[in-house]
Scaffold this active site. Structure first.
Site, PDB file in Angstrom:
ATOM      1  N   LYS A   1      82.094 -11.743 -98.428  1.00 24.23           N
ATOM      2  CA  LYS A   1      80.684 -12.142 -98.539  1.00 24.23           C
ATOM      3  C   LYS A   1      79.850 -11.009 -99.145  1.00 24.23           C
ATOM      4  O   LYS A   1      78.822 -11.262 -99.752  1.00 24.23           O
ATOM      5  CB  LYS A   1      80.125 -12.545 -97.176  1.00 24.23           C
ATOM      6  CG  LYS A   1      80.163 -11.454 -96.137  1.00 24.23           C
ATOM      7  CD  LYS A   1      79.506 -11.868 -94.850  1.00 24.23           C
ATOM      8  CE  LYS A   1      80.330 -12.803 -94.002  1.00 24.23           C
ATOM      9  NZ  LYS A   1      81.525 -12.187 -93.370  1.00 24.23           N
TER      10      LYS A   1
ATOM     11  N   HIS B   1      81.052  -7.374 -83.859  1.00 23.24           N
ATOM     12  CA  HIS B   1      80.395  -6.805 -85.043  1.00 23.24           C
ATOM     13  C   HIS B   1      79.165  -6.061 -84.548  1.00 23.24           C
ATOM     14  O   HIS B   1      78.309  -6.655 -83.887  1.00 23.24           O
ATOM     15  CB  HIS B   1      80.007  -7.900 -86.043  1.00 23.24           C
ATOM     16  CG  HIS B   1      79.767  -7.377 -87.423  1.00 23.24           C
ATOM     17  ND1 HIS B   1      78.857  -6.373 -87.672  1.00 23.24           N
ATOM     18  CD2 HIS B   1      80.329  -7.676 -88.616  1.00 23.24           C
ATOM     19  CE1 HIS B   1      78.856  -6.100 -88.974  1.00 23.24           C
ATOM     20  NE2 HIS B   1      79.756  -6.867 -89.569  1.00 23.24           N
TER      21      HIS B   1
ATOM     22  N   GLU C   1      86.795  -5.603 -90.562  1.00 25.20           N
ATOM     23  CA  GLU C   1      86.281  -6.472 -91.643  1.00 25.20           C
ATOM     24  C   GLU C   1      85.207  -5.755 -92.452  1.00 25.20           C
ATOM     25  O   GLU C   1      84.057  -6.194 -92.511  1.00 25.20           O
ATOM     26  CB  GLU C   1      85.679  -7.749 -91.025  1.00 25.20           C
ATOM     27  CG  GLU C   1      86.648  -8.556 -90.176  1.00 25.20           C
ATOM     28  CD  GLU C   1      85.914  -9.573 -89.279  1.00 25.20           C
ATOM     29  OE1 GLU C   1      84.675  -9.642 -89.312  1.00 25.20           O
ATOM     30  OE2 GLU C   1      86.596 -10.291 -88.538  1.00 25.20           O
TER      31      GLU C   1
HETATM   32  C1  LIG Z   1      81.852 -11.715 -89.399  1.00 23.90           C
HETATM   33  C2  LIG Z   1      81.531 -10.608 -90.327  1.00 23.90           C
HETATM   34  N1  LIG Z   1      82.488  -9.726 -90.639  1.00 23.90           N
HETATM   35  C3  LIG Z   1      82.269  -8.714 -91.501  1.00 23.90           C
HETATM   36  C4  LIG Z   1      81.043  -8.541 -92.093  1.00 23.90           C
HETATM   37  C5  LIG Z   1      80.859  -7.409 -93.046  1.00 23.90           C
HETATM   38  O1  LIG Z   1      80.001  -6.462 -92.512  1.00 23.90           O
HETATM   39  P1  LIG Z   1      79.672  -5.128 -93.260  1.00 23.90           P
HETATM   40  O2  LIG Z   1      79.320  -5.444 -94.654  1.00 23.90           O
HETATM   41  O3  LIG Z   1      78.568  -4.530 -92.479  1.00 23.90           O
HETATM   42  O4  LIG Z   1      80.889  -4.263 -93.212  1.00 23.90           O
HETATM   43  C6  LIG Z   1      79.990  -9.413 -91.766  1.00 23.90           C
HETATM   44  C7  LIG Z   1      78.661  -9.232 -92.353  1.00 23.90           C
HETATM   45  O5  LIG Z   1      77.720  -9.952 -92.128  1.00 23.90           O
HETATM   46  C8  LIG Z   1      80.237 -10.481 -90.872  1.00 23.90           C
HETATM   47  O6  LIG Z   1      79.283 -11.365 -90.542  1.00 23.90           O
END
Ligand SMILES: Cc1ncc(COP(=O)(O)O)c(C=O)c1O
Length: 392
Positions: free
Chosen positions: A69, A197, A275
């Protein structure tokens, strides 16, 4: 194009003139400007690899699932796949995108605690078996659409100091954990572990340390209830530097503390995954835009750019992000304003930037903008397209 005269009236804010940065970014930008129209976003493959390796080195026992994402460009996904990453997807569309790059389903986690029935059916058909949940109704849905799925319970943890708060919307209360995991088991699912998270861009290591402690207690309670768990998912949140002179972000130091906590609290056979999104792709992005118009208002120069908050600066709204705007021009700096190209005042990027006087056609660039930028850009608002992405 004839250069416009220097505008009078705005006050100089600094007398320092920096030497041209002919190193790294600016040399590359000048080269790319010969070949490409702005706006464009350079994604530096060397930096993607560097970030991936930094993570692997800091967390040797953690399997990273890149959260696409942050930036779902297929070439970025492919690049990480070739480096050996696994992937976090939030929907069936993201799942298909990752699978299309040749990634095995066993290297994907469906890490959205709320999934539509259709997306769950896609997960079953495509054999993406590992997923997260944080509530009972979701378990019934998973059990119906994907019997035997492997589930991680996402718990609610402190997001103290994180730029993007995620516990407002996600995570089961830890005291419900064993009940929910048992429920999963009774419904024919395989409860595998716990995920959390700490919020995105989390510079507060305490969030991770505390979340691990809560998770360890759940592991203990689950074991006592004859339901041994195997997987701890550390989520994302790993922070990056957005400004050249930013202090207080030390990923390696944070990682060392987190790792120590992992070793203290969990037995050797526990498997750790994470993640990371922003950490992998943020530092690799350099956005290059141009001034398309200028005006003098509120006693300062207003520069209108060919990219704004509806396109690649969308992170200023959705990611609460601030960026460092740089220009290829040197000289006396003035307090200035920057705005995007659309007919909306919200599309103002800054009203207090120290910039040399700029002219139509001049270049502005922003580093560390690879994550949550083009990913949330709107196509075609007011007829303006987001930047072209170029992997270099
Ligand atoms: C479920 C989940 N995993 C991983 C991420 C990635 O987080 P980051 O970009 O802070 O590493 C997000 C970000 O919104 C998330 O919602």
């Amino acid at each position: 194009m004839a250069q416009q005269p220097l505008l009078n009236g705005n006050t100089p804010v600094s007398v320092k003139v920096k030497p041209a940065d002919i190193s790294g970014s600016e040399g590359l930008i000048r080269e790319m400007l010969k070949k490409h129209k702005t706006p464009f976003m350079l994604i530096r493959k060397g930096t993607l690899e560097k970030q991936f390796n930094r993570f692997r080195k800091a967390f040797p026992e953690v399997t990273p699932y890149y959260a696409i994402k942050a930036n779902p460009h297929p070439k970025i996904v492919k690049f990480f796949a070739e480096l050996g990453a696994s992937f976090d997807v939030a929907s069936a569309a993201e799942m298909k995108l990752v699978l299309k790059q040749g990634v095995k389903p066993s290297r994907i986690i469906f890490a959205n605690t709320i999934k539509s029935k259709e997306d769950l059916v896609t997960a079953r058909r495509r054999r993406v078996r590992l997923m997260t949940f944080d509530n009972e109704p979701e378990l019934y849905k998973i059990a119906e659409s994907y019997p035997g799925a492997h589930v991680l319970l996402r718990i609610r943890v402190a997001n103290r100091g994180s730029v993007v708060q995620l516990s407002l919307k996600f995570g089961a209360e830890p005291d419900q954990a064993v009940y929910l995991l048992r429920k999963a088991q009774n419904l024919g699912l395989a409860p595998k572990g716990v995920s959390f998270h700490v919020g995105s861009q989390s510079t507060n290591v305490e969030n991770y340390l505390q979340a691990l402690e809560i998770t360890a207690n759940i592991f203990k309670e689950a074991k006592e209830n004859d339901m041994p768990l195997q997987i701890v998912d550390l989520g994302g949140g790993f922070p990056i530097q957005h400004f050249d002179n930013e202090i207080g972000i030390n990923f390696e130091r944070m990682a060392a503390q987190i790792r120590k906590q992992m070793k203290t609290l969990f037995s050797k056979n526990v498997k750790f995954i994470a993640e990371p999104g922003r950490f992998f792709v943020g530092p690799a992005g350099v956005l290059v835009v141009q001034v398309i118009g200028r005006a003098f208002r509120d006693n300062k120069n207003f520069y209108y750019l060919n990219d704004g908050v509806y396109q690649d600066f969308s992170g200023m709204v959705f990611d609460h992000c601030k960026y460092e705007f740089k220009t290829l021009r040197r000289g006396q700096k003035y307090m200035s304003a920057l705005a995007g190209p659309t007919c909306d005042s919200l599309d103002t990027l800054s009203t207090n930037e120290e910039l040399p006087e700029l002219f139509v056609g001049d270049v502005i660039y922003v580093k560390n903008i690879g994550a949550y930028s083009c990913a949330s850009a709107v196509a075609n608002f007011n007829g303006f397209e987001p930047a072209k992405i170029i992997l270099v």
